[in-house]
Each structure stands twice: as structure tokens, then as C-alpha cells.
Design a protein around this motif. Sequence first.
Motif, PDB file in Angstrom:
ATOM      1  N   LEU A 441       0.827  -1.218   0.000  1.00 24.61           N
ATOM      2  CA  LEU A 441       0.000   0.000   0.000  1.00 24.61           C
ATOM      3  C   LEU A 441       0.861   1.268   0.000  1.00 24.61           C
ATOM      4  O   LEU A 441       0.554   2.267   0.636  1.00 24.61           O
ATOM      5  CB  LEU A 441      -0.984   0.001   1.173  1.00 24.61           C
ATOM      6  CG  LEU A 441      -2.118  -1.026   1.046  1.00 24.61           C
ATOM      7  CD1 LEU A 441      -3.039  -0.972   2.260  1.00 24.61           C
ATOM      8  CD2 LEU A 441      -2.915  -0.807  -0.236  1.00 24.61           C
ATOM      9  N   SER A 442       1.957   1.197  -0.724  1.00 29.12           N
ATOM     10  CA  SER A 442       2.841   2.342  -0.960  1.00 29.12           C
ATOM     11  C   SER A 442       3.771   1.972  -2.095  1.00 29.12           C
ATOM     12  O   SER A 442       4.207   0.816  -2.190  1.00 29.12           O
ATOM     13  CB  SER A 442       3.661   2.680   0.281  1.00 29.12           C
ATOM     14  OG  SER A 442       4.765   3.516  -0.048  1.00 29.12           O
ATOM     15  N   ASP A 443       4.080   2.939  -2.959  1.00 29.24           N
ATOM     16  CA  ASP A 443       5.099   2.683  -3.974  1.00 29.24           C
ATOM     17  C   ASP A 443       6.496   2.895  -3.406  1.00 29.24           C
ATOM     18  O   ASP A 443       7.495   2.565  -4.039  1.00 29.24           O
ATOM     19  CB  ASP A 443       4.878   3.556  -5.209  1.00 29.24           C
ATOM     20  CG  ASP A 443       5.000   5.047  -4.913  1.00 29.24           C
ATOM     21  OD1 ASP A 443       5.258   5.418  -3.748  1.00 29.24           O
ATOM     22  OD2 ASP A 443       4.818   5.854  -5.850  1.00 29.24           O
ATOM     23  N   ASP A 444       6.579   3.473  -2.196  1.00 26.71           N
ATOM     24  CA  ASP A 444       7.835   3.685  -1.472  1.00 26.71           C
ATOM     25  C   ASP A 444       8.812   4.581  -2.235  1.00 26.71           C
ATOM     26  O   ASP A 444      10.017   4.546  -1.977  1.00 26.71           O
ATOM     27  CB  ASP A 444       8.495   2.351  -1.126  1.00 26.71           C
ATOM     28  CG  ASP A 444       8.957   2.315   0.339  1.00 26.71           C
ATOM     29  OD1 ASP A 444       8.334   3.000   1.159  1.00 26.71           O
ATOM     30  OD2 ASP A 444       9.924   1.601   0.648  1.00 26.71           O
ATOM     31  N   LYS A 445       8.311   5.381  -3.153  1.00 31.50           N
ATOM     32  CA  LYS A 445       9.156   6.316  -3.886  1.00 31.50           C
ATOM     33  C   LYS A 445       9.341   7.604  -3.082  1.00 31.50           C
ATOM     34  O   LYS A 445       8.519   7.947  -2.232  1.00 31.50           O
ATOM     35  CB  LYS A 445       8.541   6.652  -5.244  1.00 31.50           C
ATOM     36  CG  LYS A 445       8.553   5.515  -6.246  1.00 31.50           C
ATOM     37  CD  LYS A 445       7.954   5.967  -7.575  1.00 31.50           C
ATOM     38  CE  LYS A 445       7.989   4.849  -8.607  1.00 31.50           C
ATOM     39  NZ  LYS A 445       7.386   5.270  -9.901  1.00 31.50           N
ATOM     40  N   ARG A 446      10.409   8.308  -3.382  1.00 30.03           N
ATOM     41  CA  ARG A 446      10.620   9.634  -2.810  1.00 30.03           C
ATOM     42  C   ARG A 446       9.923  10.671  -3.688  1.00 30.03           C
ATOM     43  O   ARG A 446      10.064  10.654  -4.918  1.00 30.03           O
ATOM     44  CB  ARG A 446      12.105   9.981  -2.744  1.00 30.03           C
ATOM     45  CG  ARG A 446      12.988   9.007  -1.984  1.00 30.03           C
ATOM     46  CD  ARG A 446      14.409   9.578  -1.901  1.00 30.03           C
ATOM     47  NE  ARG A 446      15.370   8.623  -1.370  1.00 30.03           N
ATOM     48  CZ  ARG A 446      16.202   7.908  -2.115  1.00 30.03           C
ATOM     49  NH1 ARG A 446      16.169   8.032  -3.437  1.00 30.03           N
ATOM     50  NH2 ARG A 446      17.060   7.089  -1.562  1.00 30.03           N
ATOM     51  N   TYR A 447       9.201  11.587  -3.033  1.00 31.94           N
ATOM     52  CA  TYR A 447       8.548  12.670  -3.751  1.00 31.94           C
ATOM     53  C   TYR A 447       8.979  14.004  -3.149  1.00 31.94           C
ATOM     54  O   TYR A 447       9.189  14.111  -1.932  1.00 31.94           O
ATOM     55  CB  TYR A 447       7.026  12.543  -3.676  1.00 31.94           C
ATOM     56  CG  TYR A 447       6.481  11.392  -4.491  1.00 31.94           C
ATOM     57  CD1 TYR A 447       6.195  11.551  -5.840  1.00 31.94           C
ATOM     58  CD2 TYR A 447       6.260  10.137  -3.911  1.00 31.94           C
ATOM     59  CE1 TYR A 447       5.699  10.488  -6.598  1.00 31.94           C
ATOM     60  CE2 TYR A 447       5.771   9.079  -4.655  1.00 31.94           C
ATOM     61  CZ  TYR A 447       5.495   9.265  -6.003  1.00 31.94           C
ATOM     62  OH  TYR A 447       5.016   8.210  -6.756  1.00 31.94           O
ATOM     63  N   PRO A 448       9.117  15.039  -3.965  1.00 27.79           N
ATOM     64  CA  PRO A 448       9.556  16.338  -3.439  1.00 27.79           C
ATOM     65  C   PRO A 448       8.539  16.934  -2.482  1.00 27.79           C
ATOM     66  O   PRO A 448       7.328  16.866  -2.722  1.00 27.79           O
ATOM     67  CB  PRO A 448       9.731  17.193  -4.695  1.00 27.79           C
ATOM     68  CG  PRO A 448       8.909  16.529  -5.744  1.00 27.79           C
ATOM     69  CD  PRO A 448       8.928  15.064  -5.427  1.00 27.79           C
ATOM     70  N   VAL A 449       9.028  17.505  -1.402  1.00 29.04           N
ATOM     71  CA  VAL A 449       8.137  18.133  -0.434  1.00 29.04           C
ATOM     72  C   VAL A 449       7.407  19.308  -1.052  1.00 29.04           C
ATOM     73  O   VAL A 449       6.323  19.689  -0.600  1.00 29.04           O
ATOM     74  CB  VAL A 449       8.928  18.562   0.822  1.00 29.04           C
ATOM     75  CG1 VAL A 449       9.876  19.715   0.513  1.00 29.04           C
ATOM     76  CG2 VAL A 449       7.986  18.933   1.965  1.00 29.04           C
ATOM     77  N   THR A 450       7.968  19.874  -2.106  1.00 28.38           N
ATOM     78  CA  THR A 450       7.278  20.948  -2.816  1.00 28.38           C
ATOM     79  C   THR A 450       6.000  20.449  -3.472  1.00 28.38           C
ATOM     80  O   THR A 450       5.082  21.229  -3.723  1.00 28.38           O
ATOM     81  CB  THR A 450       8.201  21.549  -3.884  1.00 28.38           C
ATOM     82  OG1 THR A 450       8.825  20.484  -4.632  1.00 28.38           O
ATOM     83  CG2 THR A 450       9.290  22.403  -3.248  1.00 28.38           C
ATOM     84  N   LEU A 451       5.921  19.163  -3.752  1.00 26.20           N
ATOM     85  CA  LEU A 451       4.709  18.563  -4.303  1.00 26.20           C
ATOM     86  C   LEU A 451       3.772  18.106  -3.198  1.00 26.20           C
ATOM     87  O   LEU A 451       2.565  18.361  -3.251  1.00 26.20           O
ATOM     88  CB  LEU A 451       5.070  17.374  -5.196  1.00 26.20           C
ATOM     89  CG  LEU A 451       3.908  16.507  -5.693  1.00 26.20           C
ATOM     90  CD1 LEU A 451       3.005  17.314  -6.620  1.00 26.20           C
ATOM     91  CD2 LEU A 451       4.431  15.255  -6.400  1.00 26.20           C
ATOM     92  N   ILE A 452       4.304  17.438  -2.185  1.00 29.86           N
ATOM     93  CA  ILE A 452       3.476  16.885  -1.111  1.00 29.86           C
ATOM     94  C   ILE A 452       2.868  18.006  -0.270  1.00 29.86           C
ATOM     95  O   ILE A 452       1.700  17.945   0.120  1.00 29.86           O
ATOM     96  CB  ILE A 452       4.295  15.933  -0.224  1.00 29.86           C
ATOM     97  CG1 ILE A 452       4.924  14.831  -1.082  1.00 29.86           C
ATOM     98  CG2 ILE A 452       3.423  15.331   0.875  1.00 29.86           C
ATOM     99  CD1 ILE A 452       3.933  14.007  -1.853  1.00 29.86           C
TER     100      ILE A 452
END
Length: 665
Positions: A441-452
Amino acid sequence: MNKTRLICTCCLMLLAVIMCIVGGFYGTPTAVASTYSESIPVASEYNETPGTEYTNNCDGIGYLPPDPNLTEAENRGRCTWYLWTGGNDKYYRDVAKRTEGEVDLLSLLDGKIVDRDKRFEEFGAVNDPGCEKATEPDEYGLLLDKCKDPESTGIIGLRKFKNPNFDPVQWNPEQYQQDAQIEPPYRIGQSCAICHVAFNPLKPPKDPAHPKWENLVPALGNQYIKENALFDARLKPDDFRWQVLNTQKPGTSDTSRIATDHINNPNVVNPIFNLGDRPKYPEVMNDGSTQEVNHILKDGADSIGVANASLRVYVNIGMCGDYWLSLHDAVFGRKPQRPFDIEKAKKECQDWNNTEARMADMEAFLKTIEPMHLANAPGGEVFLTKDEEVLKRGKIVFAQSCATCHSSKQPPAEIAADPEKAKQWYVESVLSSDFLDHNFLSDDKRYPVTLIGTNASRALGTNATKGHIWEEFSSKTYKELPSPGTLTLENPLDKSKPIEFEVRSGGVGYYRTPSLISVWATAPILHNNSLGKYNEDPSVEGRVDAYNDAMEKLLWPEKREGIISRTTQESTLALSQRGIIQIPVPKGMPVNLLANINPREAVTDLNLVNLFKDLKPEGGLKGKLGRVLLRANKSPDFIEDKGHTFGSELPDEDKRALIEFVKTF
């Protein structure tokens, strides 16, 4: 009741560093060659007669009721998880002496100072079911729990060892409370269980202060632990250190306060489920090779394989403490960090090698942990919708709005490249009967905090970047991540002048996707536990109540409070270790305006004093002082419960259906 005499120096919350927040372990080091005793008491026998001792069945480190559903290797790994401290009892004894008894785990365990029956109420601590409250002091005058396991302290995750430096001639329990240099009879170490072992959502305890073994689970994460309450006994609200402690949410820990990153960022302990299904990604290692690894920690910084990532956690809770502490200025951070050398630790620290040998079995154990579904909880069906159309609608909404990140089941590359085909693939995947089977239940990828868009503080931590303490525990890929861009942040001193904060490159500024497995049981939510009510109720009803509140605030952002932790009254901050240089802090000041600065890189103590000396509390912080503090701030992101507004644009009916579906995870 009388609380422990523990106290923290500026921003020192010892339990923040002891919490093992690794999201999983997948290593392949050589297992310890050992076998269990042939005569092992069954779990039911362990609950019968408090105060009796049992045959040690955990490779010499204590007793734990064996789980008949696990293999021998898995049970060994379970023993490591609950009982193994990696030799950190020496480290915590040194800490007690260095702080002149202000941080002393032995004092925490003495019933004359902390009543066993009040541990959960006051601190959220989990009592060992194999122990009972002492009715009289032991031979050393300490009122310690009577336990079946002689090395148990009475609190899950705290272990008791004989102190090799103890001198009975010099010992006096009353004098020890005033002079921590006196060597006590015991040293106290800590295992990963201190924060990961929690109350069982499927078999909640009738009385949280007196759980049975069946009421505990190994890796849900103790969402009730009150780290701040453990260390504020002698602090008052007029001390800025109390104000910092007061910002911390229950169930959170800041593991970068000892090897400090100068950011006040307590964050929630990760639950551990379906680890065999956790995604891996190719990353370039520090030696130039490419390996498939997991992204561990909130920011995905531990990225050189779980074997070494788990060993880093043990170092962070005191293993190889003499070497580790030589590489940084603990708590204060008045000198630059130096990277921890893994090869040096292997050669010079036997505890490293002893711990490494246990990781394969611990991996095997942790991979056995499966989701806990609300449908299987007592009375859980009452809280689940019976309307199949609502549930189907929730599945479709999840497929269209959430599954791209919150599912480890992802479409093939050729389908993912076509938005329309990908959309249909996700709908079919979520509607399938086996969607939740083996799904992280997660792709476990890193995403930019500017997006989140969530509070950036945890993502901005620098300890795993080049030249810092955990450099060797992050991949070359991590350390070469580009800047995620510029954050536009609310200025708490002047809303008409937003803060433009450019995030540096080199690893910081990213969050990995958290797993949603059994999220119904773990609210509040977000990485800092800021979203949703904290009701201190481990019952099924209490957990669902907290979940519903958290999900409503997630999907209806207008219901959030816009939390900015501020000082509750005028206080004083001592900038030097002996309190010689002090500055006044006004009421209503954002706590992290001061807590997130690095004086070594920003301004001198004297400059701060000069800026503060003429400050009047009623005058606010506008002007030069405010500009200096904002400019020096390592994370000028003050709103704690913001961000992750994905799904907020959905119709209310879809939001309600989504809440019902996610409740089944």
C-alpha cells in the motif's frame, strides 16, 4: 505522583534517539548459530505465576514466550527485536554520568519515583506482562518490578544488566539520586521494542497499565508514548526547553536530537507490515555499484540495503557509543559532524559484529507480520459499511486518486506511459478481490516536499548528506538528488511577506510514500502525527474515532487547525551549557523560530543577546530580530498540520466512500 528526576538540557530528549524508526529490515548477514532449550515454557505458562524465573530461551539475552506459529529462526529474530540492545547499556550509563543524573533510565524504573500503575497514563509506556509491581525494595534499596525474566525492567524494550563497575561498599540509593557518579548495581539498555511494541488493535487490553502478552503486537508503533512527559519533571514553562518539549505530539520521536541536525522534527514511528512486498529500487552505492534497495526512513535516506540501515539504527540508540560520540558534538552541535566509518566499526566494535549476525533472523521474523483488519477486531464489523455500492465507489475513488502512490501493485511501463490505459488499469486492480493481498500500500518512492506540501522539517534533515554523520548509510543516488525547488511558506511574523525558502540539493527535501496498511488503527496521521485527535484510547472504538477525525481533516483541509506551536508564556533560553548567557523569549513566539536555528552557522550567542536584550514581549518580533531568526532558520515551515491535500477537491460523497474503503485496509 512523583515523576522521575530526569531533565533535558536544551532540546535533549533521550528517548527521541532511542526510538527505532526504521520501516523494515531485509538483510542477509550470517545468522547466529544457536538453538532453543529443549524445555521451553509455553506462552500460557509465562502468564501464571508473577515473580518466578524461567529458563533463558533467547540465546542468552532473556526470556520471551515463544510463538508456536513461527520457525526457530523467526523466533530467534523475535527475541532480537524485543530483547537485543547491542551493548548500549554502557552508553546510557555514560549519558547518566555526563548529564549528572539528569538523564538516568534507572531512576525512571524505580517505583519510589515512578509508580508502575501510572506509567501508561503519564508516559504512554508499555508494561511488561511478565512483571508485577514491587511491594518492597530489592537488596540494593531499589523498588524495581518483580519479573519472570531477570533482565526485564518492567517496561517493554528496557533491559537490565549487572554493572561491572558497581561497588557495594560505595552504594547508597538515596545518595545516588543526588550524585549520578556513584556506580549503581545495574545498567539499563534499550531494544527496538521500546517504541515499536504496541497494544494489539485486534485484542486491546482491558487496562492499558496491565496488559497481557496477547494484548501486545511487535511492530505497530506505540502511538501513545509521551516522550516529552518523560523529561519535563524539573522543567517549568518559564524555561524555553519546556516550551520545546511541549510541542511534541504523543507517539512521535526525533531521532536526530543527539547527532543533531538543528531541526525540531519529532515524527511518528512507522508500523511494519508486509515487508516481503515492499518495493525496491536501483540506486548507485557509495562504491559505484548499483543495487536494488528499499527506501527507509521518512525521507528515504537509509538507502544502502536494510542490513546496514538496521545497524545504523542500533548505532543511533547507543551501540558503539564511544566511537559514535567522537564524531559529533551531542545535542549542541557546536562543531561539524564527521561521517561514521562502517569498516572502522567492523574492525573495532564487537557489538557491531554481534548485532550484524542477528539481522537475518530478525528479517525473517519481521517478514511474518501481516495486516490487522478492522473486520477481525472485536466489534469491528459495526464500524464497517454494509453498503456494497458505497464500498465499490470508495474503491474507484482510491484507484483514481490514491493508488498511483499508495499501492505497491503498479502497471507495466507500457501501460503506465498511457494515462487513459493506466487509469483503467488502476480501477481494475483495486476492484480485484486480491488487491490487498501482498500489497505494501505504498510505492515507497521519494517525492519532493514541494509537491506533497506537508510540513518540511523532517524532509530537511541533513544527517545523511555528504560530510555528515550518516553519509555512509545513504546511497550516492540519494546524496546527488537535485533540489526539489523553492517552498513558499507562511511568515508567522508578517503574513503579508511570505517566506521563499530554496531547498538545497544533495538529498534533502523529499518524503517517501507511507504505507496505509491498518491505518484505521494508527491515527493520528501524517509524518508528525499532527492530523486528527489524540484520544489516548487503544480500544477498537477509540481507534476508529481517531481515524475518522484524521481522515476528515485530511480530505476537508478547511477543518484543520493550522497548528503553529507557540510559547505559552514568557520564558528564558540559556545559550551556554551552564546558563551564563540567557535570552528572554516572549509569549506567543513560534517555538521553532528558535529551535530550528544552528548558531554555529548563523549568529553568535552575543549577537542574539544584543538583539533580544531590548525586546519587549508586547512588541512582537518584527524588524531586525525576526529577519535574523528567519534567515538563520533551517526549516522556516511553521504550520504543522498542512499539506497532502490530494482528494480535497472530490465531492463529499466520494470522500465518505473513500474513508469507508480505506478503513478496510
